[in-house]
Scaffold this motif. Structure first.
Motif, PDB file in Angstrom:
ATOM      1  N   UNK A 178      -4.130   1.183   6.287  1.00 54.91           N
ATOM      2  CA  UNK A 178      -3.197   1.019   5.033  1.00 54.91           C
ATOM      3  C   UNK A 178      -3.877   0.482   3.875  1.00 54.91           C
ATOM      4  N   UNK A 179      -3.642   0.864   2.707  1.00 52.04           N
ATOM      5  CA  UNK A 179      -3.684   0.047   1.414  1.00 52.04           C
ATOM      6  C   UNK A 179      -2.522   0.013   0.655  1.00 52.04           C
ATOM      7  N   UNK A 180      -2.509  -1.046   0.086  1.00 54.41           N
ATOM      8  CA  UNK A 180      -1.263  -1.505  -0.865  1.00 54.41           C
ATOM      9  C   UNK A 180      -1.544  -1.842  -2.247  1.00 54.41           C
ATOM     10  N   UNK A 181      -0.545  -1.691  -3.196  1.00 52.94           N
ATOM     11  CA  UNK A 181      -0.918  -1.980  -4.411  1.00 52.94           C
ATOM     12  C   UNK A 181       0.353  -2.551  -5.201  1.00 52.94           C
ATOM     13  N   UNK A 182       0.538  -2.999  -6.512  1.00 52.54           N
ATOM     14  CA  UNK A 182       1.315  -3.565  -7.048  1.00 52.54           C
ATOM     15  C   UNK A 182       1.887  -2.765  -8.191  1.00 52.54           C
ATOM     16  N   UNK A 183       3.394  -2.588  -7.939  1.00 51.08           N
ATOM     17  CA  UNK A 183       3.932  -1.788  -9.182  1.00 51.08           C
ATOM     18  C   UNK A 183       5.233  -2.685  -9.688  1.00 51.08           C
ATOM     19  N   UNK A 184       5.096  -2.837 -10.974  1.00 48.39           N
ATOM     20  CA  UNK A 184       6.075  -3.687 -11.671  1.00 48.39           C
ATOM     21  C   UNK A 184       6.652  -4.892 -10.780  1.00 48.39           C
ATOM     22  N   UNK A 185       5.573  -5.588 -10.202  1.00 48.88           N
ATOM     23  CA  UNK A 185       5.714  -6.861  -9.490  1.00 48.88           C
ATOM     24  C   UNK A 185       5.992  -6.748  -8.021  1.00 48.88           C
ATOM     25  N   UNK A 186       6.254  -5.401  -7.601  1.00 52.39           N
ATOM     26  CA  UNK A 186       6.500  -5.408  -6.176  1.00 52.39           C
ATOM     27  C   UNK A 186       5.449  -4.623  -5.436  1.00 52.39           C
ATOM     28  N   UNK A 187       5.242  -5.186  -4.124  1.00 48.32           N
ATOM     29  CA  UNK A 187       3.933  -4.611  -3.489  1.00 48.32           C
ATOM     30  C   UNK A 187       4.536  -3.151  -2.696  1.00 48.32           C
ATOM     31  N   UNK A 188       3.779  -2.411  -2.750  1.00 46.31           N
ATOM     32  CA  UNK A 188       4.059  -0.995  -2.123  1.00 46.31           C
ATOM     33  C   UNK A 188       2.921  -0.392  -1.453  1.00 46.31           C
ATOM     34  N   UNK A 189       3.265   0.158  -0.446  1.00 42.21           N
ATOM     35  CA  UNK A 189       2.044   1.099   0.387  1.00 42.21           C
ATOM     36  C   UNK A 189       1.566   2.136  -0.680  1.00 42.21           C
ATOM     37  N   UNK A 190       0.256   2.154  -0.727  1.00 49.31           N
ATOM     38  CA  UNK A 190      -0.547   3.142  -1.843  1.00 49.31           C
ATOM     39  C   UNK A 190      -1.208   4.249  -0.751  1.00 49.31           C
ATOM     40  N   UNK A 191      -2.145   4.805  -1.537  1.00 49.30           N
ATOM     41  CA  UNK A 191      -3.062   5.632  -0.923  1.00 49.30           C
ATOM     42  C   UNK A 191      -2.303   6.678   0.050  1.00 49.30           C
ATOM     43  N   UNK A 192      -2.833   6.659   1.260  1.00 46.80           N
ATOM     44  CA  UNK A 192      -2.473   7.959   2.115  1.00 46.80           C
ATOM     45  C   UNK A 192      -2.264   7.619   3.460  1.00 46.80           C
ATOM     46  N   UNK A 193      -1.250   8.318   4.427  1.00 47.22           N
ATOM     47  CA  UNK A 193      -1.457   8.256   5.664  1.00 47.22           C
ATOM     48  C   UNK A 193      -1.532   9.832   6.369  1.00 47.22           C
ATOM     49  N   UNK A 194      -2.678  10.044   6.579  1.00 47.24           N
ATOM     50  CA  UNK A 194      -3.150  11.287   7.232  1.00 47.24           C
ATOM     51  C   UNK A 194      -4.153  11.207   8.270  1.00 47.24           C
ATOM     52  N   UNK A 195      -4.507  12.217   8.933  1.00 49.44           N
ATOM     53  CA  UNK A 195      -5.518  12.231   9.927  1.00 49.44           C
ATOM     54  C   UNK A 195      -6.741  11.692   9.608  1.00 49.44           C
ATOM     55  N   UNK A 196      -7.195  11.680   8.372  1.00 49.86           N
ATOM     56  CA  UNK A 196      -8.474  11.214   7.752  1.00 49.86           C
ATOM     57  C   UNK A 196      -8.218   9.611   7.844  1.00 49.86           C
ATOM     58  N   UNK A 197      -7.408   8.955   8.053  1.00 53.75           N
ATOM     59  CA  UNK A 197      -7.162   7.683   7.978  1.00 53.75           C
ATOM     60  C   UNK A 197      -6.629   6.945   9.140  1.00 53.75           C
ATOM     61  N   UNK A 198      -6.239   7.862  10.296  1.00 56.88           N
ATOM     62  CA  UNK A 198      -5.904   7.072  11.619  1.00 56.88           C
ATOM     63  C   UNK A 198      -6.435   7.793  12.539  1.00 56.88           C
ATOM     64  N   UNK A 199      -6.238   7.515  13.864  1.00 57.77           N
ATOM     65  CA  UNK A 199      -6.755   8.064  14.923  1.00 57.77           C
ATOM     66  C   UNK A 199      -5.525   8.494  15.929  1.00 57.77           C
ATOM     67  N   UNK A 200      -5.622   9.890  16.408  1.00 60.78           N
ATOM     68  CA  UNK A 200      -4.371  10.414  17.051  1.00 60.78           C
ATOM     69  C   UNK A 200      -5.029  11.170  18.170  1.00 60.78           C
ATOM     70  N   UNK A 201      -4.253  10.931  19.423  1.00 60.72           N
ATOM     71  CA  UNK A 201      -4.628  11.748  20.511  1.00 60.72           C
ATOM     72  C   UNK A 201      -3.450  12.391  21.240  1.00 60.72           C
ATOM     73  N   UNK A 202      -3.448  13.616  21.459  1.00 66.09           N
ATOM     74  CA  UNK A 202      -2.616  14.303  22.103  1.00 66.09           C
ATOM     75  C   UNK A 202      -2.519  13.834  23.465  1.00 66.09           C
ATOM     76  N   UNK A 203      -1.112  13.229  23.861  1.00 61.47           N
ATOM     77  CA  UNK A 203      -0.829  12.669  25.085  1.00 61.47           C
ATOM     78  C   UNK A 203      -1.299  13.512  26.288  1.00 61.47           C
ATOM     79  N   UNK A 204      -0.795  14.595  26.335  1.00 64.16           N
ATOM     80  CA  UNK A 204      -0.909  15.429  27.527  1.00 64.16           C
ATOM     81  C   UNK A 204      -2.570  15.649  27.882  1.00 64.16           C
TER      82      UNK A 204
END
Ligand code: UDP
Length: 248
Positions: A178-204
């Motif tokens: 995850x990447x974060x940034x500041x907007x009007x003084x508040x910390x917010x999650x930015x960028x993305x959350x997709x299978x490009x930036x995580x690892x996922x495995x089918x449980x079965x």
């Protein structure tokens, strides 16, 4: 909202300025890149499916109390986001050891990590995104200590929320960035959350459903990402959204 000029061109995404100075348009392109850009390909449909997955995840995180830059889905491959001043830090949560932590610490691949580990990396392609700690961040002024505390808390909140969500979708969330940034003084999650930036495995089946498929040269990347999107849509589509008070 009117798209104007390019604000930032990443390897797989483009950020456009708009006629509103507080809003950007985040476009997911059909590119795939790995190994610091040494391997690239055009994968038709990847931008659209990443835009869908990112919107579903960002909305779920917001529902569970994590403030994000996401505003709304805008077109097949683009969404409207708040214009943040990004911190130059990549935060990684790992529930299972794989990838760089195995190379760095010599821990066996696939080891379950309990509690989940949290790591920070400096966003710097030339240096290969080195591992950093909060003391480096204080010394070099990359963020405040309060922002580091908030990033740690938000990353663990995201992990609890998304581990539970993916579990219901029959998917294990192995790790994510995850990447974060500041907007009007508040910390917010930015960028993305997709299978490009995580690892996922089918449980079965244990099958990979993320960018490792591309890193390994597999051609089934978009098919796998569409499977992730479809399972999330079944759980989170407008007719299936759940009340936020079921959060743990
Ligand atoms: N990650 C990312 N961008 C980066 C580096 C890592 O999105 O520049 C993600 C990666 O997809 C994985 C997690 O962060 O889900 C941990 O990656 P790791 O440190 O193991 O690096 P890798 O082995 O992928 O180089």
């Amino acid at each position: 909202m009117l798209k104007t000029d390019v604000f930032y061109q990443g390897k797989e995404k483009t950020l456009y300025r708009t006629d509103n100075p507080d809003r950007l348009i985040l476009e997911f392109r059909d590119e795939a890149t790995a190994f610091e850009g040494r391997r690239t390909a055009q994968l038709s449909g990847k931008g659209a499916v990443n835009n869908q997955i990112n919107a579903l995840i960002m909305e779920q995180l917001q529902r569970y109390g994590l403030p994000t830059h996401f505003q709304q889905h805008q077109s097949e491959q683009a969404s409207v986001v708040k214009a943040l001043t990004m911190l130059p830090i990549e935060c990684v949560i790992r529930n299972r050891a794989t990838g760089s932590i195995c190379r760095r610490l010599g821990v066996p691949s696939d080891q379950l990590l309990q509690p989940a580990t949290f790591e920070m990396f400096l966003k710097n392609d030339e240096l290969g995104d080195p591992l950093i700690n909060r003391h480096h961040i204080a010394t070099f002024g990359w963020a405040s200590q309060e922002q580091v505390d908030a990033m740690i808390e938000y990353c663990h909140l995201a992990n609890r929320t998304l581990t539970a969500l993916f579990d219901r979708a029959g998917i294990e969330l192995v790790d994510f960035k995850l990447e974060f940034g500041v907007y009007q003084g508040a910390l917010l999650l930015g960028d993305e959350f997709t299978p490009d930036s995580c690892r996922l495995r089918d449980k079965a089946s244990g099958a990979k459903l993320d960018k490792d498929l591309f890193r390994q040269g597999d051609s089934g990347v978009v098919v796998a990402y569409r499977q992730v999107a479809e399972r999330l849509r079944q759980l989170l589509g407008p007719e299936n959204s759940e009340p936020a008070d079921t959060a743990d």
